[in-house]
Design a protein around this motif. Structure first.
Motif, PDB file in Angstrom:
ATOM      1  N   LEU A   1       4.491  99.576 106.315  1.00  0.00           N
ATOM      2  CA  LEU A   1       6.262  99.778 106.046  1.00  0.00           C
ATOM      3  C   LEU A   1       6.640  98.852 105.684  1.00  0.00           C
ATOM      4  N   VAL A   2       5.940  97.633 105.386  1.00  0.00           N
ATOM      5  CA  VAL A   2       6.528  96.209 104.074  1.00  0.00           C
ATOM      6  C   VAL A   2       6.700  97.325 102.940  1.00  0.00           C
ATOM      7  N   ILE A   3       5.110  97.568 102.683  1.00  0.00           N
ATOM      8  CA  ILE A   3       5.194  98.374 101.585  1.00  0.00           C
ATOM      9  C   ILE A   3       6.149  99.246 100.903  1.00  0.00           C
ATOM     10  N   GLY A   4       6.123 100.222 101.715  1.00  0.00           N
ATOM     11  CA  GLY A   4       7.111 101.384 101.762  1.00  0.00           C
ATOM     12  C   GLY A   4       8.683 101.203 101.940  1.00  0.00           C
ATOM     13  N   LEU A   5       9.017 100.593 102.837  1.00  0.00           N
ATOM     14  CA  LEU A   5      10.230  99.670 102.362  1.00  0.00           C
ATOM     15  C   LEU A   5      10.398  99.173 101.123  1.00  0.00           C
ATOM     16  N   SER A   6       9.894  98.874 101.261  1.00  0.00           N
ATOM     17  CA  SER A   6      10.191  97.434  99.811  1.00  0.00           C
ATOM     18  C   SER A   6      10.225  98.714  98.324  1.00  0.00           C
ATOM     19  N   PHE A   7       9.506  99.390  98.271  1.00  0.00           N
ATOM     20  CA  PHE A   7       9.514  99.565  97.095  1.00  0.00           C
ATOM     21  C   PHE A   7      10.534 101.537  97.028  1.00  0.00           C
TER      22      PHE A   7
ATOM     23  N   THR B   1      -1.721 104.655 100.998  1.00  0.00           N
ATOM     24  CA  THR B   1      -1.550 106.434 101.378  1.00  0.00           C
ATOM     25  C   THR B   1      -0.010 106.263 102.417  1.00  0.00           C
ATOM     26  N   TYR B   2       0.236 105.613 103.214  1.00  0.00           N
ATOM     27  CA  TYR B   2       1.166 105.554 104.364  1.00  0.00           C
ATOM     28  C   TYR B   2       2.455 105.525 103.618  1.00  0.00           C
ATOM     29  N   SER B   3       2.445 104.660 102.755  1.00  0.00           N
ATOM     30  CA  SER B   3       3.837 103.482 101.937  1.00  0.00           C
ATOM     31  C   SER B   3       4.629 104.721 101.217  1.00  0.00           C
ATOM     32  N   THR B   4       3.649 105.244 100.655  1.00  0.00           N
ATOM     33  CA  THR B   4       4.520 106.899  99.579  1.00  0.00           C
ATOM     34  C   THR B   4       5.041 107.711  99.954  1.00  0.00           C
ATOM     35  N   GLN B   5       4.798 108.162 101.658  1.00  0.00           N
ATOM     36  CA  GLN B   5       5.689 108.229 102.505  1.00  0.00           C
ATOM     37  C   GLN B   5       6.956 107.973 102.397  1.00  0.00           C
ATOM     38  N   TYR B   6       6.466 106.478 102.688  1.00  0.00           N
ATOM     39  CA  TYR B   6       7.704 105.986 103.249  1.00  0.00           C
ATOM     40  C   TYR B   6       9.031 105.580 102.662  1.00  0.00           C
TER      41      TYR B   6
ATOM     42  N   ARG C   1       9.527 106.971  99.916  1.00  0.00           N
ATOM     43  CA  ARG C   1      10.069 108.508  99.249  1.00  0.00           C
ATOM     44  C   ARG C   1      11.282 108.326 100.109  1.00  0.00           C
ATOM     45  N   PHE C   2      11.441 108.219 101.404  1.00  0.00           N
ATOM     46  CA  PHE C   2      11.525 108.087 102.473  1.00  0.00           C
ATOM     47  C   PHE C   2      12.766 107.179 102.707  1.00  0.00           C
ATOM     48  N   SER C   3      12.772 106.304 102.736  1.00  0.00           N
ATOM     49  CA  SER C   3      13.055 105.056 102.413  1.00  0.00           C
ATOM     50  C   SER C   3      13.976 104.958 101.459  1.00  0.00           C
ATOM     51  N   ARG C   4      14.143 105.312 100.283  1.00  0.00           N
ATOM     52  CA  ARG C   4      15.055 105.821  99.309  1.00  0.00           C
ATOM     53  C   ARG C   4      15.778 106.758  99.183  1.00  0.00           C
ATOM     54  N   GLY C   5      15.366 108.171  99.929  1.00  0.00           N
ATOM     55  CA  GLY C   5      16.111 108.377  99.935  1.00  0.00           C
ATOM     56  C   GLY C   5      17.752 108.304 101.618  1.00  0.00           C
ATOM     57  N   SER C   6      16.646 107.930 102.357  1.00  0.00           N
ATOM     58  CA  SER C   6      17.926 107.146 103.378  1.00  0.00           C
ATOM     59  C   SER C   6      18.755 105.611 102.362  1.00  0.00           C
ATOM     60  N   MET C   7      18.072 105.066 101.976  1.00  0.00           N
ATOM     61  CA  MET C   7      18.845 104.016 101.526  1.00  0.00           C
ATOM     62  C   MET C   7      20.118 105.059 100.170  1.00  0.00           C
ATOM     63  N   ILE C   8      19.894 105.694  99.033  1.00  0.00           N
ATOM     64  CA  ILE C   8      20.667 106.033  98.585  1.00  0.00           C
ATOM     65  C   ILE C   8      21.516 107.031  99.217  1.00  0.00           C
ATOM     66  N   GLU C   9      21.811 107.372 100.335  1.00  0.00           N
ATOM     67  CA  GLU C   9      22.700 108.029 100.400  1.00  0.00           C
ATOM     68  C   GLU C   9      23.494 107.118 101.645  1.00  0.00           C
ATOM     69  N   ALA C  10      22.673 106.011 102.148  1.00  0.00           N
ATOM     70  CA  ALA C  10      23.273 104.946 102.737  1.00  0.00           C
ATOM     71  C   ALA C  10      24.460 103.955 101.886  1.00  0.00           C
ATOM     72  N   LEU C  11      23.723 103.859 100.609  1.00  0.00           N
ATOM     73  CA  LEU C  11      24.390 103.218  99.427  1.00  0.00           C
ATOM     74  C   LEU C  11      25.695 104.054  99.079  1.00  0.00           C
TER      75      LEU C  11
ATOM     76  N   PRO D   1      16.281 106.370 110.443  1.00  0.00           N
ATOM     77  CA  PRO D   1      15.819 107.311 110.633  1.00  0.00           C
ATOM     78  C   PRO D   1      14.323 106.938 110.864  1.00  0.00           C
ATOM     79  N   ILE D   2      13.929 105.953 109.805  1.00  0.00           N
ATOM     80  CA  ILE D   2      13.044 105.734 109.874  1.00  0.00           C
ATOM     81  C   ILE D   2      11.637 104.637 111.080  1.00  0.00           C
ATOM     82  N   VAL D   3      12.689 104.672 111.307  1.00  0.00           N
ATOM     83  CA  VAL D   3      12.280 104.362 113.231  1.00  0.00           C
ATOM     84  C   VAL D   3      11.431 105.402 113.485  1.00  0.00           C
ATOM     85  N   THR D   4      11.678 106.583 113.677  1.00  0.00           N
ATOM     86  CA  THR D   4      11.452 108.106 114.339  1.00  0.00           C
ATOM     87  C   THR D   4      10.099 108.062 113.997  1.00  0.00           C
TER      88      THR D   4
END
Lengths: 367, 331
Positions: free
Chosen positions: B127-133, B208-213, B215-225, B255-258
């Motif tokens: 979660l930390v690695i994925g969100l940060s990146f 492994t898991y952070s890669t998906q997080y 990309r997901f948080s990047r998309g979610s963040m771009i939308e929010a920004l 959405p990441i919480v889900t």
């Protein structure tokens, strides 16, 4: 056309302090490089607003109204935009200013009211908190309690009933008009000298629209602030503005005192805007005339005058001047304050004989 | 709020009941005869098979067996084993292992802390690695750094997890000895060794898991920004940091919480590859071994426990939504 013939309120006028007006925009050009090419959003725009005065910027979507105003706040990302020219706010140059200096300017000297208050307010924070945050950003020494008190005070000032209770509500719990009041309260919380209202009444119904405009005028009288009113509604301009700038394809095509522009417009695009206003009081013979065609592409602007593909008066200009040469922004016949960008030799004659009978037959007889 | 909670809990219990019936039916009517797997092949006679069946109660109607099993989970029961005295099986009773001759819960319970340690630690890492990146890339959208992060995350994502974990084990543990080969050390025994032993499994899971997080948080963040309220926040004169974290991320994280809830639930139910490769005696490994030897009660129990985690995490995520988003009304 009764609403248009109303005289703008000049009682708010006051002499500006200093040598130049509070806001001076000089030869502003904003371009956005995209994958498809350079978007010429705003080109060679110049205007000024004095304290206590209101400038109405009119134009259709994509005419550069919002882009030019956001440049005043330095809101364009330096990486995705190219800005040249000069914007001076209270004498300070904004173009090229550092992010830190811009932050001190935004919301403090210059504040902005956005169109859709539901989208523009943060959905997850209580409105009191959002207002207090705006206050604290420019009053770092103030306590949270002071900021909250100030927030409630501002909510009260813009006419929200039970402000101390409503401060604890979320934006979605307000009605459209009340939400726009919240937006206005937030923009005024730091007593800005310049207020940019970007279509503040577009999403609201007419009665609420009138209330919001009245509120803005009251507040302007109270704080003596300068207002830029961005709109595509000439009725709003007639109601509020001292000066008007009509924009088309990123350029000013006509600008000057509001009364002058509304009564003696000299540019066919302005005529088009006037023709397309519905008016319940109008003569039944009056026609609602839409402007044919689509707004110009900012990626590949039309040659010559950007309006020529849609202009019904092109054939009155000798040669292909309209499609080959961009007309300069020159003083109109009525006076040096009234500028227009048009090749027509005698636009006022065309207006009187061709345009006015179409849109307001009753006014023609008076003349 | 309370009404919603009660309804949500009732439906969760219903889902679990249906899952348990399905699992129970699968094993009762499935291809593997429980009695046969308890019957040693060399000594297995028809009579012996019959007596085992009788002892286990397998000759009784399906719902009688199911009822007894469920009663055992909520209230405990006694289990008949051969001719000896019935054995006490305390709450929650998932029956008795065929092979190990112990109550299933007594077998699984000590393995939970290992799996929980792997899962929760790994989840914090990814979660930390994925969100940060993800946030970093979103803020620098379109730049070389952004493309690099997306590219690398796709690359890591393309490597099967078991391969990545295996390579990490072979090189970092076996060859260079950077990490210990101790398996799981209980936290209560030695917190330092617990941490040291789990570090590599956490890193592998996290990577492994952070890669998906990311990309997901990047998309979610771009939308929010690009949302209006972010522009408002900037127009208020807030610092860049406040705009990004307090305004944009606050919305982007919902959405990441889900997916985080579901991922964590799945991991808590057992991290099979991680436990197998790093020798952690957890739930996943217990499940794997039970499948290999056909120990039905253990498999049943692990499947039910997994279902419980998934259903519970869904309830928690739904409740959390109303906390995260004031517009969501629980009614």
């Amino acid at each position: 056309m009764t609403s248009l013939s109303k005289t703008p309120d000049f009682s708010t006028a006051s002499p500006s302090s200093g040598d130049e007006p509070f806001l001076v925009v000089d030869d502003l050009t904003v371009k956005f490089p995209t994958a498809d090419g350079l978007v010429n959003a705003v080109t060679n725009l110049s205007y000024a607003v004095e304290l206590g005065k209101t400038l109405g910027i009119v134009g259709e979507s994509g005419s550069g109204k919002s882009v030019s105003s956001m440049a005043v706040l330095g809101l364009h990302d330096a990486r995705t935009s190219r800005i040249t020219g000069s914007i001076r706010v209270g004498g300070q140059e904004v173009v090229g200013l550092s992010e830190g200096r811009l932050q001190r300017l935004r919301g403090n000297e210059v504040a902005m009211i956005f169109q859709d208050a539901l989208a523009a307010l943060h959905p997850y924070y209580k409105v009191g908190g959002q207002l207090a945050e705006a206050y604290l950003a420019h009053h770092p020494k103030a306590s949270k309690r002071d900021a909250h008190r100030r927030a409630v005070e501002m909510l009260d000032r813009v006419g929200i009933p039970q402000p101390d209770m409503r401060a604890k509500d979320y934006p979605h719990q307000f009605s459209g008009g009340m939400r726009q009041r919240v937006m206005i309260a937030m923009s005024l919380i730091n007593d800005p000298k310049l207020l940019i209202a970007d279509e503040p009444t577009t999403a609201l119904d007419v009665t609420v629209q009138a209330q919001i405009l009245d509120l803005l005028q009251d507040l302007q009288r109270e704080f003596n602030s300068a207002i830029i009113m961005i709109t595509h509604d000439l009725g709003v301009v007639a109601e509020m503005a001292d000066d008007v700038m009509v924009m088309y394809g990123g350029r000013a095509v006509e600008q000057g005192p509001a009364k002058e522009i509304l009564v003696r417009p000299e540019m066919p695009y302005t005529w088009g805007l006037l023709s397309s206003i519905p008016d319940v009081d109008a003569d039944v013979d009056a026609r609602l005339v839409p402007i044919p065609g689509n707004p110009p592409s900012l990626l590949n602007p039309p040659s010559g005058c950007a309006f020529h593909p849609r202009c019904p008066h092109v054939d009155k200009v000798p040669g292909n001047l309209c499609s080959t040469e961009l007309p300069d922004l020159l003083p109109a016949r009525s006076g040096p304050d009234h500028l227009k960008r048009c090749h027509l030799v005698d636009p006022s004659a065309v207006y009187q004989t061709e345009v006015l009978p179409e849109i307001a037959p009753d006014l023609v007889e008076e003349n | 709020m309370l009404g919603y909670l009660v309804r949500r809990l009732i439906s969760a219990v219903l889902v679990l009941a249906l899952v348990s019936i399905a699992v129970f039916a699968l094993f009762t009517y499935g291809p593997r005869d429980p009695a046969e797997s308890m019957c040693p092949e060399s000594h297995c006679t028809a009579q012996r098979l019959e007596s085992i069946r009788e002892n286990l109660g397998l000759d009784r109607p399906f719902f009688t067996q199911y009822g007894e099993y469920m009663k055992g989970i909520v209230a405990g029961r006694e289990i008949n084993v051969g001719t000896k005295n019935p054995i006490e099986c305390d709450v929650p009773c998932f029956g008795r292992s065929f092979k190990y001759g112990v109550n299933v819960w007594d077998y699984l319970k000590p393995r939970m802390p290992a799996t929980f340690s792997v899962a929760i630690g790994g989840a914090v890492f990814f979660l930390v690695i994925g969100l940060s990146f993800g946030v970093f890339a979103a803020r620098r959208r379109g730049t070389l750094a952004d493309r690099g992060i997306v590219g690398v995350s796709l690359l890591i994502n393309a490597i099967p997890y078991y391969l990545l974990a295996l390579i990490a084990y072979l090189y970092l543990v076996s060859k260079f000895g950077l990490f210990p080969d101790s398996g799981y050390v209980p936290f209560t025994d030695n917190p330092g060794k617990w941490l040291y032993a789990l570090l590599l499994p956490w890193l592998c899971l996290g990577l492994t898991y952070s890669t998906q997080y990311a990309r997901f948080s990047r998309g979610s963040m771009i939308e929010a920004l690009s949302d209006d309220y972010v522009r408002t926040a900037r127009a208020k004169g807030l610092a860049q940091r406040t705009v990004v974290f307090r305004h944009a991320l606050r919305v982007a994280i919902v959405p990441i919480v889900t997916i985080f809830g579901l991922d964590l639930a799945t991991l808590l139910a057992g991290t099979i590859f991680t436990e197998q490769i790093f020798g952690v005696q957890g739930m996943g490994l217990a499940n794997l071994q039970a499948i290999n030897i056909g120990d039905l009660p253990i498999i049943e129990a692990t499947v039910l426990i997994a279902a419980f985690f998934v259903v519970a995490s869904n309830v928690i995520v739904d409740l959390l939504y109303s906390v995260l988003d004031p517009r969501v009304r629980l009614a």
